[in-house]
Design a protein around this motif. Structure first.
Motif, PDB file in Angstrom:
ATOM      1  N   ASP A   1       1.369  -1.459  -0.096  1.00  0.00           N
ATOM      2  CA  ASP A   1       0.158  -0.155  -0.224  1.00  0.00           C
ATOM      3  C   ASP A   1       1.112   0.997  -0.126  1.00  0.00           C
ATOM      4  OD1 ASP A   1      -1.164   2.140   0.570  1.00  0.00           O
ATOM      5  OD2 ASP A   1      -3.055   0.806   1.951  1.00  0.00           O
ATOM      6  N   PRO A   2       0.804   2.170  -1.129  1.00  0.00           N
ATOM      7  CA  PRO A   2       1.311   2.890  -0.825  1.00  0.00           C
ATOM      8  C   PRO A   2       1.337   4.419   0.304  1.00  0.00           C
ATOM      9  CG  PRO A   2       0.199   3.728  -2.835  1.00  0.00           C
ATOM     10  CD  PRO A   2      -0.244   2.077  -2.778  1.00  0.00           C
ATOM     11  N   LEU A   3       0.396   4.140   0.154  1.00  0.00           N
ATOM     12  CA  LEU A   3      -0.200   5.078   1.502  1.00  0.00           C
ATOM     13  C   LEU A   3       0.685   4.853   2.861  1.00  0.00           C
ATOM     14  CD1 LEU A   3      -3.777   5.553   1.174  1.00  0.00           C
ATOM     15  CD2 LEU A   3      -1.981   6.947   0.575  1.00  0.00           C
ATOM     16  N   PHE A   4       1.161   3.327   3.285  1.00  0.00           N
ATOM     17  CA  PHE A   4       1.765   3.242   4.425  1.00  0.00           C
ATOM     18  C   PHE A   4       3.725   4.077   4.385  1.00  0.00           C
ATOM     19  CE2 PHE A   4       4.461  -0.624   6.210  1.00  0.00           C
ATOM     20  CZ  PHE A   4       4.233  -0.042   7.861  1.00  0.00           C
ATOM     21  N   ASN A   5       3.534   5.358   5.215  1.00  0.00           N
ATOM     22  CA  ASN A   5       4.638   5.783   5.229  1.00  0.00           C
ATOM     23  C   ASN A   5       4.237   7.140   6.232  1.00  0.00           C
ATOM     24  OD1 ASN A   5       3.994   8.655   4.029  1.00  0.00           O
ATOM     25  ND2 ASN A   5       2.579   7.536   3.023  1.00  0.00           N
ATOM     26  N   ALA A   6       5.935   6.775   6.554  1.00  0.00           N
ATOM     27  CA  ALA A   6       5.839   7.578   8.156  1.00  0.00           C
ATOM     28  C   ALA A   6       5.433   8.824   8.442  1.00  0.00           C
ATOM     29  CB  ALA A   6       7.485   7.141   8.015  1.00  0.00           C
ATOM     30  N   LYS A   7       5.389   9.747   6.698  1.00  0.00           N
ATOM     31  CA  LYS A   7       4.958  10.794   7.447  1.00  0.00           C
ATOM     32  C   LYS A   7       3.159  10.864   7.416  1.00  0.00           C
ATOM     33  CE  LYS A   7       8.677  13.708   4.489  1.00  0.00           C
ATOM     34  NZ  LYS A   7       8.662  14.087   3.507  1.00  0.00           N
ATOM     35  N   GLN A   8       2.524   9.778   6.553  1.00  0.00           N
ATOM     36  CA  GLN A   8       0.887  10.056   6.564  1.00  0.00           C
ATOM     37  C   GLN A   8       1.128   8.941   8.091  1.00  0.00           C
ATOM     38  OE1 GLN A   8       0.644   8.860   2.706  1.00  0.00           O
ATOM     39  NE2 GLN A   8      -1.135   9.863   2.864  1.00  0.00           N
ATOM     40  N   SER A   9       1.511   8.815   8.965  1.00  0.00           N
ATOM     41  CA  SER A   9       0.629   7.849   9.945  1.00  0.00           C
ATOM     42  C   SER A   9       2.045   8.218  11.456  1.00  0.00           C
ATOM     43  CB  SER A   9       1.202   6.205   9.911  1.00  0.00           C
ATOM     44  OG  SER A   9       3.168   6.318  10.085  1.00  0.00           O
ATOM     45  N   ALA A  10       0.933   7.589  12.248  1.00  0.00           N
ATOM     46  CA  ALA A  10       1.416   8.027  13.756  1.00  0.00           C
ATOM     47  C   ALA A  10       2.968   6.667  14.109  1.00  0.00           C
ATOM     48  CB  ALA A  10       0.564   8.405  14.468  1.00  0.00           C
ATOM     49  N   ILE A  11       3.208   6.056  13.629  1.00  0.00           N
ATOM     50  CA  ILE A  11       4.281   5.225  14.030  1.00  0.00           C
ATOM     51  C   ILE A  11       5.856   5.749  13.936  1.00  0.00           C
ATOM     52  CG2 ILE A  11       5.360   3.002  12.815  1.00  0.00           C
ATOM     53  CD1 ILE A  11       2.771   2.398  11.606  1.00  0.00           C
ATOM     54  N   LYS A  12       6.416   5.456  15.263  1.00  0.00           N
ATOM     55  CA  LYS A  12       7.571   5.208  15.781  1.00  0.00           C
ATOM     56  C   LYS A  12       8.108   4.344  15.599  1.00  0.00           C
ATOM     57  CE  LYS A  12       5.389   8.521  19.296  1.00  0.00           C
ATOM     58  NZ  LYS A  12       5.616   8.842  20.605  1.00  0.00           N
ATOM     59  N   HIS A  13       7.584   3.219  15.952  1.00  0.00           N
ATOM     60  CA  HIS A  13       8.931   2.090  15.960  1.00  0.00           C
ATOM     61  C   HIS A  13       7.912   0.948  15.510  1.00  0.00           C
ATOM     62  CE1 HIS A  13      11.885   3.818  18.652  1.00  0.00           C
ATOM     63  NE2 HIS A  13      10.889   3.953  19.148  1.00  0.00           N
ATOM     64  N   VAL A  14       8.587   0.131  14.462  1.00  0.00           N
ATOM     65  CA  VAL A  14       8.221  -1.332  13.935  1.00  0.00           C
ATOM     66  C   VAL A  14       9.168  -2.097  14.519  1.00  0.00           C
ATOM     67  CG1 VAL A  14       7.730  -2.895  11.999  1.00  0.00           C
ATOM     68  CG2 VAL A  14       7.740   0.376  11.684  1.00  0.00           C
ATOM     69  N   LEU A  15       8.698  -3.351  15.444  1.00  0.00           N
ATOM     70  CA  LEU A  15       9.806  -4.412  15.732  1.00  0.00           C
ATOM     71  C   LEU A  15       9.461  -5.548  14.107  1.00  0.00           C
ATOM     72  CD1 LEU A  15      11.532  -5.737  18.181  1.00  0.00           C
ATOM     73  CD2 LEU A  15       9.130  -6.069  19.143  1.00  0.00           C
ATOM     74  N   LEU A  16      10.238  -6.023  13.948  1.00  0.00           N
ATOM     75  CA  LEU A  16      10.287  -6.673  12.848  1.00  0.00           C
ATOM     76  C   LEU A  16      10.918  -8.235  13.515  1.00  0.00           C
ATOM     77  CD1 LEU A  16      11.929  -4.669  10.123  1.00  0.00           C
ATOM     78  CD2 LEU A  16       9.173  -5.336  10.734  1.00  0.00           C
ATOM     79  N   GLY A  17       9.936  -9.590  13.486  1.00  0.00           N
ATOM     80  CA  GLY A  17      11.151 -11.135  13.889  1.00  0.00           C
ATOM     81  C   GLY A  17      10.218 -11.774  13.516  1.00  0.00           C
ATOM     82  N   GLY A  18      10.804 -12.660  14.235  1.00  0.00           N
ATOM     83  CA  GLY A  18       9.913 -14.499  13.584  1.00  0.00           C
ATOM     84  C   GLY A  18      10.510 -15.088  12.409  1.00  0.00           C
ATOM     85  N   SER A  19      10.926 -14.203  11.229  1.00  0.00           N
ATOM     86  CA  SER A  19      11.754 -15.086  10.569  1.00  0.00           C
ATOM     87  C   SER A  19      12.479 -13.650   9.588  1.00  0.00           C
ATOM     88  CB  SER A  19      10.470 -15.408   9.598  1.00  0.00           C
ATOM     89  OG  SER A  19       9.677 -14.159   8.612  1.00  0.00           O
TER      90      SER A  19
END
Length: 495
Positions: free
Chosen positions: A269-287
């Motif tokens: 989704d091209p709208l998934f970007n930091a400027k258009q969200s409040a997301i500060k941290h993305v934790l990636l795990g599992g694989s």
């Protein structure tokens, strides 16, 4: 005033931060004061069904349910009263559930979907919990904002701190069982408290933050997400809706944890970007995550963290900070011996549950992780699982090494290596691969084969290129189910 380790975290915030939002469940908001009331009401219901002569540390609540406010309340109540929270995957077969229930050997079992109870060959009585009654009280309070304000302010004054025993066991979580029958791992609140403190070093959580519970509570990653959030006095978000960019934006999520499949879907989704969200941290795990997707995540302005963790260490062990370089977190200790990673520290589990008892291990004991890696100045590099390594023509093959190279190729979304029987070399390499475009599999395989020929020595290059199993196309599990690949190999006569 800082939260102390021997205080119930929900009660603490109910006293000092009663109006802070503790839980957002779709459109329902619950303050810490209200969450404290819910836990007290749930405790009253359960005390009528539990043998009060049983020591709290031996009361095991087996919970067969998916993520929801009910399961979250059960988790937090067990921390408060010293019972053992034992969450089980509701998608398990009846056989898998029965095996785990046999280990737990408890008379107390709560099943979210009552119709599933008939398929379980267990005579254990089920806990009857009226969650609708619990939540209806909140709805009645919410009908009058004046009443809510009055109730909260009055109650907050009369509440007193609730002491807990941080050394007492509070949960049993089963390992994934990728290399044999899963082990029943026991933690105490102290383990989770220090796990949360160490995580704060790289991924700070504050009272105004909103942490999405996107991992299951029967997995240590989901369990730790809840306690990290509550200890910080932040807000946990639960949702029954699919994970989408619109959902993240609507609820102003600041922290979220993702597995590879979830990240791939969001990046589409091209709208998934930091400027258009409040997301500060993305934790990636599992694989493993492909270089392409990590590069895309950074290019869109996100602050991401790769994570290495385990059930035994109460979730995170080492985490990166906007890079691929894993840093050992505070309160964890790591060493290597003959290439294998050994773990201990404040977050290390206290023992195993078996034969109707907790078998504790010495506080100073190091535990073999089953993972291979190297450690230099608190920087950790993971090579792969010890039990996945195999030999081909006298050479050691580490599947994760080959998978990482595959993921560096732009069109590869997921990769998984399995050994196959070979008359000449004993074992050879089969690669299951998922490309970003499934319409030209043969051409993509030829190009990938050429790419790997330039990146890998000949004995590490796959002999067989196989399509990703259809049943795993939308898999969002934290770990790849190895048996699916083995079954596919067997059907194709490669085992």
């Amino acid at each position: 005033m800082a939260l102390l380790i021997n205080h119930c975290p929900v009660r603490w915030h109910a006293i000092y931060h009663s109006h802070w939002t503790a839980l957002q469940y779709d459109q329902q908001s619950i303050t810490y004061q209200q969450l404290d009331q819910l836990l007290s009401a749930l405790q009253r219901q359960l005390l009528t069904q539990i043998n009060l002569t049983t020591p709290p540390s031996m009361v095991r609540l087996a919970c067969i349910a998916s993520n929801g406010i009910e399961l979250l309340l059960m988790q937090l109540l067990c921390v408060r009263v010293g019972w053992l929270f034992c969450p089980l995957n509701p998608r398990f077969t009846a056989t898998e559930l029965s095996q785990r229930l046999a280990v737990l050997n408890t008379p107390y079992c709560w099943i979210e979907n009552e119709q599933d109870a008939d398929s379980l060959p267990t005579s254990s009585p089920q806990l009857q919990i009226d969650f609708e009654l619990l939540l209806s009280n909140l709805h009645e309070q919410a009908s009058s904002s004046i009443a809510v304000t009055t109730n909260i302010s009055t109650s907050a004054i009369t509440l007193t701190p609730l002491l807990i025993e941080p050394e007492q066991a509070c949960n049993i979580i089963f390992t994934s069982g990728s290399s044999g029958f899963p082990k029943a791992i026991v933690h105490n609140y102290r383990n989770h408290f220090f796990s949360a403190l160490g995580s704060q070093r790289l991924i700070p959580l504050a009272s105004q933050d909103h942490n999405l519970l996107s991992l299951p509570l029967f997995h240590i990653g989901g369990y730790a997400t809840v306690l990290r959030t509550v200890i910080a006095g932040a807000c946990i978000h639960l949702t029954t809706y699919p994970l989408t960019v619109a959902l993240l934006q609507q609820h102003r999520i600041t922290h979220l944890s993702l597995v590879s499949t979830q990240l791939i879907r969001l990046l589409a989704d091209p709208l998934f970007n930091a400027k258009q969200s409040a997301i500060k941290h993305v934790l990636l795990g599992g694989s493993a995550f492909s270089e392409e997707h990590l590069t895309a995540l950074a290019a869109r302005g996100f602050h991401y963290h790769l994570s290495y963790g385990s059930t035994e260490m109460a979730s995170q062990i080492a985490t990166s900070d906007n890079s691929s370089q894993l840093q050992v977190l505070p309160y964890r200790e790591i060493k290597t011996h003959r290439g294998e990673i050994y773990i201990t520290g404040e977050t290390r589990f206290i023992g195993y549950f078996r034969d109707n008892a907790i078998h504790k291990i010495a506080a100073e004991e190091w535990v073999a992780s089953g993972d291979l890696g190297t450690l230099k100045q608190h920087k950790l590099s993971i090579i792969g699982r010890k039990d996945r390594q195999f030999i081909s023509g006298g050479e050691n093959i580490q599947p994760e090494e080959i998978e990482r190279v595959c993921l560096q190729y732009g069109r590869v979304k997921q990769a998984y290596i399995c050994p196959t029987k070979d008359q000449q070399y004993g074992q050879r390499i089969a690669l299951f691969v998922l490309f970003s475009d499934s319409t030209q599999f043969d051409l993509d395989c030829q190009q990938l084969k050429h790419y790997l020929g330039q990146k890998l020595i000949s004995f590490k290059q796959p002999d067989h290129y196989l399509a990703w199993p259809l049943k795993l196309a939308n898999n969002q599990a934290l770990k790849v189910p190895k048996q699916v690949f083995l079954d596919s190999l067997s059907k194709q006569g490669l085992t």
